[in-house]
Design a protein around this motif. Structure first.
Motif, PDB file in Angstrom:
ATOM      1  N   LEU A  54      -3.602  -5.258 -12.849  1.00 46.67           N
ATOM      2  CA  LEU A  54      -2.257  -5.205 -12.261  1.00 46.67           C
ATOM      3  C   LEU A  54      -2.153  -4.027 -11.284  1.00 46.67           C
ATOM      4  O   LEU A  54      -1.783  -4.212 -10.116  1.00 46.67           O
ATOM      5  CB  LEU A  54      -1.234  -5.066 -13.393  1.00 46.67           C
ATOM      6  CG  LEU A  54       0.216  -4.953 -12.965  1.00 46.67           C
ATOM      7  CD1 LEU A  54       0.632  -6.208 -12.232  1.00 46.67           C
ATOM      8  CD2 LEU A  54       1.098  -4.720 -14.170  1.00 46.67           C
ATOM      9  N   VAL A  55      -2.525  -2.848 -11.749  1.00 46.40           N
ATOM     10  CA  VAL A  55      -2.397  -1.667 -10.894  1.00 46.40           C
ATOM     11  C   VAL A  55      -3.349  -1.771  -9.700  1.00 46.40           C
ATOM     12  O   VAL A  55      -2.988  -1.437  -8.569  1.00 46.40           O
ATOM     13  CB  VAL A  55      -2.678  -0.389 -11.719  1.00 46.40           C
ATOM     14  CG1 VAL A  55      -2.566   0.833 -10.832  1.00 46.40           C
ATOM     15  CG2 VAL A  55      -1.709  -0.280 -12.859  1.00 46.40           C
ATOM     16  N   GLY A  56      -4.570  -2.268  -9.998  1.00 45.05           N
ATOM     17  CA  GLY A  56      -5.547  -2.399  -8.921  1.00 45.05           C
ATOM     18  C   GLY A  56      -5.064  -3.324  -7.819  1.00 45.05           C
ATOM     19  O   GLY A  56      -5.179  -3.021  -6.633  1.00 45.05           O
ATOM     20  N   LEU A  57      -4.474  -4.448  -8.224  1.00 42.73           N
ATOM     21  CA  LEU A  57      -3.963  -5.385  -7.223  1.00 42.73           C
ATOM     22  C   LEU A  57      -2.830  -4.759  -6.422  1.00 42.73           C
ATOM     23  O   LEU A  57      -2.757  -4.910  -5.202  1.00 42.73           O
ATOM     24  CB  LEU A  57      -3.463  -6.665  -7.911  1.00 42.73           C
ATOM     25  CG  LEU A  57      -4.546  -7.630  -8.372  1.00 42.73           C
ATOM     26  CD1 LEU A  57      -3.940  -8.751  -9.182  1.00 42.73           C
ATOM     27  CD2 LEU A  57      -5.288  -8.205  -7.174  1.00 42.73           C
ATOM     28  N   PHE A 117     -12.485  -1.570 -10.546  1.00 38.09           N
ATOM     29  CA  PHE A 117     -11.296  -0.755 -10.309  1.00 38.09           C
ATOM     30  C   PHE A 117     -11.550   0.742 -10.409  1.00 38.09           C
ATOM     31  O   PHE A 117     -10.644   1.534 -10.209  1.00 38.09           O
ATOM     32  CB  PHE A 117     -10.193  -1.142 -11.295  1.00 38.09           C
ATOM     33  CG  PHE A 117      -9.818  -2.588 -11.226  1.00 38.09           C
ATOM     34  CD1 PHE A 117      -9.158  -3.085 -10.119  1.00 38.09           C
ATOM     35  CD2 PHE A 117     -10.150  -3.445 -12.243  1.00 38.09           C
ATOM     36  CE1 PHE A 117      -8.827  -4.418 -10.039  1.00 38.09           C
ATOM     37  CE2 PHE A 117      -9.814  -4.783 -12.175  1.00 38.09           C
ATOM     38  CZ  PHE A 117      -9.164  -5.276 -11.069  1.00 38.09           C
ATOM     39  N   GLY A 118     -12.758   1.134 -10.785  1.00 34.82           N
ATOM     40  CA  GLY A 118     -13.026   2.561 -10.929  1.00 34.82           C
ATOM     41  C   GLY A 118     -12.575   3.060 -12.290  1.00 34.82           C
ATOM     42  O   GLY A 118     -11.667   2.498 -12.905  1.00 34.82           O
ATOM     43  N   GLY A 119     -13.228   4.106 -12.777  1.00 32.51           N
ATOM     44  CA  GLY A 119     -12.969   4.541 -14.135  1.00 32.51           C
ATOM     45  C   GLY A 119     -11.867   5.583 -14.267  1.00 32.51           C
ATOM     46  O   GLY A 119     -11.482   5.930 -15.370  1.00 32.51           O
ATOM     47  N   SER A 120     -11.327   6.061 -13.153  1.00 31.53           N
ATOM     48  CA  SER A 120     -10.362   7.150 -13.253  1.00 31.53           C
ATOM     49  C   SER A 120      -8.997   6.606 -13.700  1.00 31.53           C
ATOM     50  O   SER A 120      -8.652   5.466 -13.392  1.00 31.53           O
ATOM     51  CB  SER A 120     -10.226   7.841 -11.897  1.00 31.53           C
ATOM     52  OG  SER A 120      -9.962   6.877 -10.912  1.00 31.53           O
ATOM     53  N   SER A 224      -5.953   3.957 -18.598  1.00 35.50           N
ATOM     54  CA  SER A 224      -7.326   4.432 -18.545  1.00 35.50           C
ATOM     55  C   SER A 224      -8.093   3.835 -19.709  1.00 35.50           C
ATOM     56  O   SER A 224      -7.529   3.228 -20.612  1.00 35.50           O
ATOM     57  CB  SER A 224      -7.392   5.949 -18.615  1.00 35.50           C
ATOM     58  OG  SER A 224      -7.168   6.364 -19.937  1.00 35.50           O
ATOM     59  N   PHE A 225      -9.399   4.040 -19.672  1.00 30.94           N
ATOM     60  CA  PHE A 225     -10.228   3.448 -20.708  1.00 30.94           C
ATOM     61  C   PHE A 225     -10.103   4.195 -22.033  1.00 30.94           C
ATOM     62  O   PHE A 225     -10.658   3.767 -23.032  1.00 30.94           O
ATOM     63  CB  PHE A 225     -11.678   3.386 -20.254  1.00 30.94           C
ATOM     64  CG  PHE A 225     -11.904   2.263 -19.284  1.00 30.94           C
ATOM     65  CD1 PHE A 225     -12.230   1.007 -19.756  1.00 30.94           C
ATOM     66  CD2 PHE A 225     -11.762   2.456 -17.938  1.00 30.94           C
ATOM     67  CE1 PHE A 225     -12.415  -0.039 -18.885  1.00 30.94           C
ATOM     68  CE2 PHE A 225     -11.949   1.413 -17.058  1.00 30.94           C
ATOM     69  CZ  PHE A 225     -12.281   0.165 -17.522  1.00 30.94           C
TER      70      PHE A 225
END
Lengths: 304, 359
Positions: A54-57, A117-120, A224-225
C-alpha cells in the motif's frame, strides 16, 4: 495499584488497543485454519507485505484509495498463487508439513517485499486514508487518561470487520460453503463444493484482514519488518482463544493485550523490565495446562 | 563402476547391520575424514577456515540437535537458538568459576545445563503437541533471550553486556581468545563434531533412537508396545538441547570469540537451523551436514560467487535473493522431496550401484 487509578485505566486502555491488533492478526490465522486446516505462519508477514504494498504504491504516485484497491488485487494474486503453488501439491499432507511450508512462504515474502519495496521503515499514509489523529484526554479518577483517536478508530474498524465476517460466514452462500469445508473436506467435496475455490477465497479474506491490520498497525508505529516478530504474539492469542473460534481470537487478543501491559507496568520493573516479550507466551502456556482447547475452541479428544 | 557391492558377503549379523555395510562407503568416510583433518588445514586459507568451515561445523552440530528432536522424534521446536545461548552462557560462567579446567571439558559440560533447561521447556510436550508445542518452545526462545540481556550475573556484570571469551590453552596452544589460530580452533571444533556425530549415530541406531522414531511415527502404537512416552520425549529434548548447547558454546568460544551473544541467539537463527533440518532431510544425520552446508554457504555463494560469474548483484540484493531462494526451496523440497538433500544423496548412491542399468 490503588494509588493511581488513572494510570491503571491508561494501562488497561493501552492493553486493549494492542489486544485489538493482536486479535486482528489472530483473526487471519483463524480464518485460514478453519477452512483449510493450515496453520498459517505467514499471516504476520502478510500483514507487513500488505502494508508495504500500500505505502509503496502510494509512493509511486498512485492515489491513496486506488492504492488500497490495487493492494487488494495484489493480495488476491497472492492468494491464488499460494493455492496453486503451495497448497494444491501439498494437499493431504500432515499438518506439520503444511506448517513448515508456510515458513517457506514467510521467507519468500520477506525477501520479495524487501527486494521490491526496500527494507527501511516507512510511514503509513494515515492522513490520506482519512484516519483520525491526535488524542482525546479524559478526566478520570482524578488524573488524565489519554486516548489516541487512531486507537479508537482501530477498535471501531475491528468491530465492524468482525461483524461483517460473522455475517459473511452466517448468511452468504460462500460462507455456508466455508463452514461446510471446515467441518469436513470430504463431505464438502461430495456435495460439489470446490476446495480450490474455497481456499482462494479464504486466503484472500485473510489477505484483506492482513491489509486492514497493516494499516491500523502502521498508523501507530511505522511499517517495517519488525512487525514480523510482533505477529508471533498471535500464537498465544490463538491458544487462549482456541484455534477455530473467531470470538476466541478477539477475547484472547484482549486478554493477552491487557495482561501483558499490566504485567509490564506492575511487575516488569521488579525483574528488570521488558517482560512483554515473553509474558504472553507464559500466560498461554499456563492456560494450556488447564484447558488445552482454549476458551472457545472445539474440544478435540486426542490422547497423548 | 567402483561403487558396487557385488561379492561383498556378510557372514555375521553385526556385519549385516553395520551403519556402513559396503566397503566403498567406509573408504569414503575415511577419505572425507582425512580431508577434513589434513586437507582443509593444509589447503584452506585463514578466511576459508574461520568463516566457512568453523560456522559449517557449528551449524551442523546444532542441526543434528534439532534433527534429533524434530526429525527423529517428531516434536517441533522454534527455540533452538535459545538453547544454544544457554550453552554459550553456561560455558562462559563455568570458565569464570573454574579457570583451571580445560575449556573443551567445560564446553561439553555446558551442554548438560542446556539439556536441563531443554527438559524443563520440554515438559509441556507431554500434554501438548504440534503447534501448541511450537508455542512452548517460542516461550523458551523469548524468555531465554530476554534473560541473556537482563540478568547481569550471566555476563559477569560487565558494562558492555557482552561476553568476552578469555584465552585458554590446550597442550600449550591457545585455543580460544584473540591469539588462537584459525587452524587450532578448527581442529577443536572438528574433533568435537566428529565425536558427537559418532555418539549421535550410535544413539539413533540404538534402543533410544528406535523409541524416538516409534513416538514420531505413531505415539499411541509406541505406547502400546511398551515405550514410555515420558522417557522418550524428555530424552529427546535433553539430547537435542545438549547438542544445541554445545554448538552454542562452540559458536561463541571458537567462532565469534565473544560479543553480543544475546543478539546472536535470536529467533532468526532458530528458523535457519530448522530450515537446515528441513532442506537437509528430516531424520537423517548426514542430512544435517548437507543442510548446514547449504544454508550457511548460500549467502556467501550469492554474495561472492555471482559477481565472480559476471552477474552483478549488490550485497542487499543478494540478501533478498537469499531469503526468496530459501523460502522457495523449502516449499520445493516439501513438495518434491520431503526427505531433503539426504534422500537425493541416497538416490544417487542407489543409481551408482546398479549403473549402467537403471534397475
Amino acid at each position: 495499584m490503588v494509588q493511581a487509578p488513572d494510570l491503571l485505566a491508561q494501562t488497561i486502555w493501552e492493553g486493549l488497543v494492542s489486544g485489538v491488533l493482536y486479535a486482528l492478526i489472530a483473526l487471519g490465522f483463524v480464518l485460514i485454519f478453519k477452512a483449510s486446516g493450515v496453520f498459517n505462519f505467514a499471516q504476520g508477514i502478510m500483514v507487513v507485505f500488505a502494508a508495504l504494498t500500500l505505502v509503496g504504491l502510494y509512493e509511486k504516485g498512485v492515489p491513496a484509495f486506488l492504492a488500497v484497491i490495487l493492494t487488494l488485487g495484489v493480495m488476491f494474486a497472492l492468494a491464488v498463487t499460494i493455492e496453486r503453488v503451495v497448497l494444491r501439491p501439498l494437499v493431504n499432507q500432515p499438518d506439520i508439513i503444511l506448517f513448515m511450508a508456510t515458513f517457506g512462504i514467510t521467507y519468500f515474502l520477506i525477501g520479495f517485499g524487501e527486494a521490491v519495496f526496500g527494507g527501511s521503515p516507512k510511514q503509513m499514509i494515515a492522513d490520506q486514508l482519512w484516519l483520525p489523529k491526535g488524542a482525546i484526554d479524559l478526566k478520570l479518577f482524578g488524573g488524565l487518561v489519554s486516548l489516541q483517536k487512531i486507537d479508537i478508530a482501530a477498535a471501531v474498524i475491528a468491530s465492524v470487520m468482525i461483524a461483517a465476517l460473522a455475517a459473511f460466514f452466517q448468511y452468504t452462500r460462500i460462507g455456508r460453503a466455508l463452514r461446510a469445508v471446515a467441518d469436513s473436506h470430504k463431505a464438502a467435496l461430495s456435495v460439489g463444493i470446490s476446495l480450490n475455490q474455497i481456499w482462494v477465497i479464504v486466503w484472500f479474506t485473510a489477505g484483506i484482514v492482513a491489509l486492514i491490520t497493516g494499516i491500523m498497525w502502521g498508523a501507530r508505529s511505522d511499517v517495517s519488518f519488525a512487525l514480523e516478530i510482533v505477529a508471533l504474539k498471535a500464537l498465544p492469542v490463538l491458544i487462549l482463544g482456541g484455534f477455530t473460534s473467531i470470538p476466541g481470537a478477539i477475547v484472547g487478543g484482549l486478554i493477552i493485550g491487557i495482561g501483558e501491559k499490566l504485567g509490564e507496568f506492575y511487575w516488569g520493573p521488579l525483574i528488570g523490565g521488558g517482560i512483554e516479550s515473553w509474558l504472553a507466551y507464559f500466560i498461554a502456556l499456563g492456560f494450556l495446562l488447564f484447558r488445552p482447547q482454549g476458551l472457545f475452541g472445539d474440544k478435540i479428544i486426542e490422547r497423548i | 563402476m567402483f561403487y558396487r557391492e557385488a561379492g561383498q558377503f556378510k557372514s555375521t549379523y553385526s556385519a549385516d547391520m553395520a551403519v556402513f555395510p559396503i566397503w566403498q562407503d567406509r573408504v569414503g568416510i575415511a577419505v572425507i575424514l582425512a580431508l577434513a583433518f589434513i586437507g582443509v588445514p593444509l589447503i584452506g586459507n585463514d578466511f576459508f577456515i574461520s568463516s566457512v568451515m568453523i560456522p559449517f561445523l557449528v551449524f551442523s552440530l546444532a542441526a543434528i540437535g534439532l534433527n534429533i528432536l524434530t526429525g527423529y522424534t517428531g516434536l517441533i521446536s522454534l527455540g533452538t537458538a535459545a538453547f544454544m545461548g544457554v550453552g554459550a552462557y553456561a560455558a562462559y560462567k563455568l570458565t569464570t568459576f573454574f579457570p583451571g579446567i580445560n575449556v573443551i571439558v567445560l564446553v561439553l559440560v555446558s551442554g548438560l545445563f542446556s539439556a536441563a533447561i531443554g527438559v524443563l521447556f520440554g515438559l509441556p510436550s507431554l500434554r501438548i503437541k504440534g503447534f501448541y508445542l511450537a508455542v512452548a518452545t517460542l516461550a523458551a526462545q523469548f524468555f531465554l533471550q530476554w534473560a541473556f540481556v537482563r540478568v547481569p550475573w550471566l555476563f559477569n556484570y560487565n558494562a558492555s553486556g557482552a561476553i568476552e571469551v578469555p584465552q585458554r590453552t590446550l597442550f600449550g596452544l591457545p585455543i580460544t581468545g584473540a591469539s588462537a589460530s584459525p587452524e587450532t580452533r578448527y581442529f577443536v571444533c572438528l574433533v568435537l563434531v566428529v565425536g558427537l556425530t559418532w555418539f549421535a549415530s550410535n544413539l539413533v541406531h540404538g534402543k533410544l533412537g528406535r523409541s524416538w522414531m516409534a513416538v514420531r511415527d505413531m505415539d499411541i502404537a509406541a505406547e502400546l508396545m511398551g515405550i514410555k512416552l515420558l522417557n522418550a520425549k524428555l530424552t529427546a529434548f535433553a539430547v537435542s538441547s545438549f547438542y544445541a548447547g554445545v554448538a552454542g558454546a562452540m559458536m561463541i568460544f571458537f567462532w565469534y570469540g565473544g560479543g553480543e551473544a544475546a543478539d546472536v541467539f535470536n529467533i532468526r537463527l532458530s528458523f535457519n537451523i530448522l530450515f537446515m533440518v528441513i532442506i537437509g532431510g528430516l531424520g537423517s544425520l548426514i542430512g544435517s551436514f548437507f543442510g548446514a552446508a547449504f544454508i550457511a554457504s548460500l549467502p556467501t555463494i550469492l554474495k561472492f560467487g555471482l559477481p565472480a560469474l559476471g552477474v552483478p548483484l549488490s550485497g542487499a540484493a543478494a540478501e533478498h535473493v537469499t531469503f526468496m531462494l530459501v523460502g522457495a526451496l523449502i516449499i520445493t523440497f516439501l513438495i518434491v522431496e520431503p526427505h531433503g538433500l539426504a534422500r537425493l544423496w541416497q538416490i544417487g548412491k542407489q543409481k551408482l550401484r546398479t549403473w549402467p542399468f537403471p534397475y
